[in-house]
Design an enzyme around this catalytic site. Structure first.
Site, PDB file in Angstrom:
ATOM      1  N   CYS A   1       0.831  -1.201   0.000  1.00  0.00           N
ATOM      2  CA  CYS A   1       0.000   0.000   0.000  1.00  0.00           C
ATOM      3  C   CYS A   1       0.874   1.264   0.000  1.00  0.00           C
ATOM      4  O   CYS A   1       1.574   1.520  -0.962  1.00  0.00           O
ATOM      5  CB  CYS A   1      -0.994  -0.041   1.158  1.00  0.00           C
ATOM      6  SG  CYS A   1      -2.344   1.159   0.989  1.00  0.00           S
TER       7      CYS A   1
ATOM      8  N   HIS B   1      -4.076  -4.691  -0.287  1.00  0.00           N
ATOM      9  CA  HIS B   1      -3.713  -5.224   1.028  1.00  0.00           C
ATOM     10  C   HIS B   1      -3.780  -6.749   1.005  1.00  0.00           C
ATOM     11  O   HIS B   1      -4.875  -7.318   1.089  1.00  0.00           O
ATOM     12  CB  HIS B   1      -4.660  -4.687   2.102  1.00  0.00           C
ATOM     13  CG  HIS B   1      -4.463  -3.245   2.424  1.00  0.00           C
ATOM     14  ND1 HIS B   1      -3.581  -2.813   3.385  1.00  0.00           N
ATOM     15  CD2 HIS B   1      -5.016  -2.120   1.898  1.00  0.00           C
ATOM     16  CE1 HIS B   1      -3.604  -1.493   3.453  1.00  0.00           C
ATOM     17  NE2 HIS B   1      -4.470  -1.052   2.557  1.00  0.00           N
TER      18      HIS B   1
ATOM     19  N   GLU C   1      -3.077  -8.777   3.340  1.00  0.00           N
ATOM     20  CA  GLU C   1      -3.588  -9.263   4.624  1.00  0.00           C
ATOM     21  C   GLU C   1      -5.099  -9.132   4.733  1.00  0.00           C
ATOM     22  O   GLU C   1      -5.708  -9.712   5.639  1.00  0.00           O
ATOM     23  CB  GLU C   1      -2.893  -8.530   5.776  1.00  0.00           C
ATOM     24  CG  GLU C   1      -3.329  -7.089   6.003  1.00  0.00           C
ATOM     25  CD  GLU C   1      -2.713  -6.069   5.063  1.00  0.00           C
ATOM     26  OE1 GLU C   1      -2.928  -4.866   5.311  1.00  0.00           O
ATOM     27  OE2 GLU C   1      -2.036  -6.459   4.096  1.00  0.00           O
TER      28      GLU C   1
END
Length: 214
Positions: free
Chosen positions: A81, A186, A188
């Site tokens: 990011c 992202h 995650e």
């Protein structure tokens, strides 16, 4: 078990990224100490927020030359990011100079009917480097999770590893060059595919450790 350093520079919650890396079979250390970053087997630069504060926080910790040296050393490096954006020379968002690792700038999405800014939610990747190890064991056009109003615009199109289209605007969603990989989305927060990306990165780190130095 490889040790991956996650750079802590007060630009976002690092817990999710660390958890994903740990699930992939690595030990993580969250630190802003240069000696920890240099001694680790690989480095992850995450981040959410604005470009200028990110660079100011890195500068105040004297981490800019450390990151530049790590990248030059060939050590595996993953930006996430904001950690992708600050690899570039500068941003329309502010006035600070970026790390300057990748020639190019960070630009803001143009307003157009039918889209929201920030670009937030799930969207599909289009691979530009389909054989990149980061994409192993992955579908052809995976869905990933984005939250951003700005995007990177590299001078050299060959560094693009994936793109994404928001409205009529197709922008760079990931880059890769040598030991450097970075993504705008992202991992995650991107479900199974995102965790696979982190696992692939860990696999690359392990392969690097298994390769004798020349």
């Amino acid at each position: 078990m490889p040790i991956i350093a996650v750079i802590d520079y007060d630009m976002g919650n690092l817990h999710s990224a660390c958890k994903g890396l740990q699930e992939a079979g690595t030990q993580t250390i969250v630190s802003d100490r240069p000696e920890d970053l240099v001694s680790a087997d690989a480095v992850v630069l995450p981040g959410v927020g604005a470009f200028d504060p990110a660079m100011q926080h890195l500068r105040s910790r004297q981490l800019i030359p450390v990151i530049q040296d790590i990248l030059a050393s060939g050590k595996p490096f993953l930006g996430i990011c904001l950690g992708l954006q600050i690899l570039f020379e500068g941003s329309e968002e502010g006035t600070e100079a970026g790390l300057g690792i990748i020639p190019g700038t960070v630009k803001r999405f143009q307003s157009e009917p039918g889209i929201t800014i920030p670009h937030m939610g799930w969207n599909q990747l289009e691979y530009q480097q389909p054989d990149l190890p980061l994409w192993r064991h992955s579908p052809a056009q995976p869905w990933v999770y984005f939250v951003h109003s700005y995007y990177v615009d590299p001078v050299d199109p060959t560094v693009k590893a994936a793109t994404v289209t928001h409205g009529t605007q197709t922008i760079t969603a990931a880059i890769a060059r040598d030991n450097l990989m970075a993504v705008q989305f992202h991992p995650e927060k991107s479900s199974t595919f995102g965790l696979q990306i982190l696992a692939n990165f860990v696999e690359q780190v392990q392969a690097t450790l298994a390769t004798p130095a020349v």
